[in-house]
Design a protein around this motif. Sequence first.
Motif, short mmCIF file in Angstrom:
data_model
loop_
_atom_site.label_atom_id
_atom_site.label_comp_id
_atom_site.label_asym_id
_atom_site.label_seq_id
_atom_site.Cartn_x
_atom_site.Cartn_y
_atom_site.Cartn_z
N LEU A 20 0.56 -1.12 -0.10
CA LEU A 20 -0.01 0.10 -0.01
C LEU A 20 1.12 1.40 -0.11
O LEU A 20 0.61 2.21 -0.83
N SER A 23 2.59 1.91 -3.30
CA SER A 23 1.64 2.35 -4.23
C SER A 23 1.33 3.90 -4.10
O SER A 23 1.21 4.57 -4.99
N GLU A 47 -0.15 -1.82 -7.75
CA GLU A 47 -1.54 -1.82 -7.19
C GLU A 47 -2.27 -3.13 -7.30
O GLU A 47 -3.09 -3.78 -6.85
N LEU A 50 -1.21 -5.12 -4.63
CA LEU A 50 -2.05 -4.92 -3.28
C LEU A 50 -3.48 -5.77 -3.47
O LEU A 50 -3.75 -6.17 -2.42
N ASN A 51 -4.07 -5.63 -4.36
CA ASN A 51 -5.55 -6.29 -4.79
C ASN A 51 -5.17 -7.76 -4.52
O ASN A 51 -6.08 -8.56 -4.00
N THR A 78 -6.16 7.59 2.58
CA THR A 78 -5.16 8.05 1.98
C THR A 78 -4.16 8.79 2.73
O THR A 78 -3.05 8.74 3.28
#
Length: 655
Positions: A20, A23, A47, A50-51, A78
């Motif tokens: 995270l 990214s 990304e 991360l997913n 964020t």
Amino acid sequence: MESTRHTSQSTANTDYLMALVISLCEAIERYHAYRQGRVPEPISDAEANLNALAASMSPPPAFEEVSASFGLSLFERTILAMSTAWVIHPNFAGLCATVQANPKLSYPTFNLAFNVFSDKQWSALTPQAPLRRWHLITLGPGQPISLCPIYIDECILHYLCGEPYQDQQLLSKIQPLPGDLFDYPLQPTHDQIARRLTATWNNLHTLPIIQLCGSEVADKWAIARHACTRLKRPLKVLSSRRLPTDSEELHQLIRRWEREAILTRCVLLLDCDQHNTGNALQETALAQFLQETTALVILSSEERLCSLRRPMVTFDIPKLTPEEQQVVWQTALGPIIAQMNGQVEHLVAQFNLSTPAIQTASLEAQGQPEPETALWEICRSLARPRLDDLAQRIEASASWEDLVLPDAPRQVLEDLAAHLRQRTKVYQEWGFAKKGSRGLGISAMFAGASGTGKTMAAEVLARELRLDLYRIDLSAVVSKYIGETEKNLRRIFDAAEAGGAILLFDEADALFGKRTQVKDSHDRHANVEVSYLLQRVEAYQGLAILTTNLKDSVDTAFLRRIRFVVTFSFPNLTQRAEIWQRVFPTQTPTEGLDMKKLARLNVAGGNIRNIAMNAAFIAADAGEPVMMKHILLGVKREYLKLDKTLTEAEVQGWV
């Protein structure tokens, strides 16, 4: 296995956080490249990683759980990620300084987030928004608010990394319930309440505060523990006496606790059993806590408390039934149960102990050479502490031989002792208890002038039956404030129930005088106080003795509800001679004492004892045995105290 599972989850959460952060850093670097007129680096697969990590984790990543639990928007997520990156990414501080074009701003700020990310919202900065309301982040001092450093709360950081944590600001006030404390099987009476408690929280949309009321703290805490075990929720304890009395400090404590409860699914056991109801600041703090908190709370108290805003469901916690106590005793005694010879039934009839107290007594008895004998004394000592704070314990040293009474009152006292010895057989085995609990208490009225032997008779009964004797001063119990007298009496009887002690209420005629016509609220309340005392006396499993110097002043309606009435008459000449014969211990040196002459003194047994003790001190100081001349001096001092004239007929021929 559990350790391996925890390590795996911690590693997965750390990997997710790092992905995270990477990214996030790439997004900031792309923003900076555009500002510099440079072509940004190609988008990496951070990304996608991360997913993929999120999809493979069960339970979900801690970061996602926090975001969902506290309702964070994309922009607030964020900001939380930026404050995390500052801690775990080695190059993030330099990146912040570079992008903000100021080497001093080597930390994340709201201004940086506003400039870089498109889903910006100013409301995320406000104290009532989730990030600051739940103390997920804090702002550093000394800057305009948009340029203040954004610090992640240490507890939240540990949670995001999948590590167990303890909020240090709560640790000084709120403690986990130790793993083995009150972790014993519940008997049916209490197990049913634990199940009802669980059902209450499972079946209602609005979660009420649960209130457990009763005098036995251990029973309430055990019920709370078992209910939370069924709910699969940890239980932590907070004493109401540790609540901050400053309103803002208390508000912050509530917020941090609610955050803890959301993250760990904890239930709070609020201990109000030692709550100081006379302290206005503590009362206000408790009321504020109950009104503001939305977390799951189990409140433990002796008496019912009320919450002004939040619903509250109350369970009154009874003591275990005699049958349930026998089961606990049989389990706890283990290998020595065979040596009890039927003593368990007598223990249950006399002592109304909680499960931990029974377990403690059983463990102590197992180390004794004669456990069946030692167990009775162990139970007496376990039942004392609560009552010792409320009344004066009298060491019972008098025996039947010390008591000089006519045959009629002596026979009544022997009958009273028989009732106490045989109540288990009559009430339980012969079934009288099944006809109703009203009137099963054993009560007595001792009536007679001061010094005629009322307290000594109570001592004789206590020694005969191996029970504790407590004197209660009714003048200290009776209060001018409405409701306080009943509260004081309730505390005394509740404390005495554990050991079935003999309660000696001195000068009861102060409360039991003839009832007068009710003319105002004070008269009405005085009658209520008397009725309450009689109710408790009739239901008390031990012996309650009410003493009076003026039997004729006691309302006859009250006397009808007393099982035994013993009249202590002024001793006659023969009885006084017998008292004098017994008053000196065998170790006391005496010479030439004439008991018939001493009996001519027209005083009660209590005064005779005072005279004998005065004479003993005078003789000891003179280095002589106790003689008639010493007793004469003792008599003069006692009569002077009584403001009584010593006649020639009383002391003629003494010296």
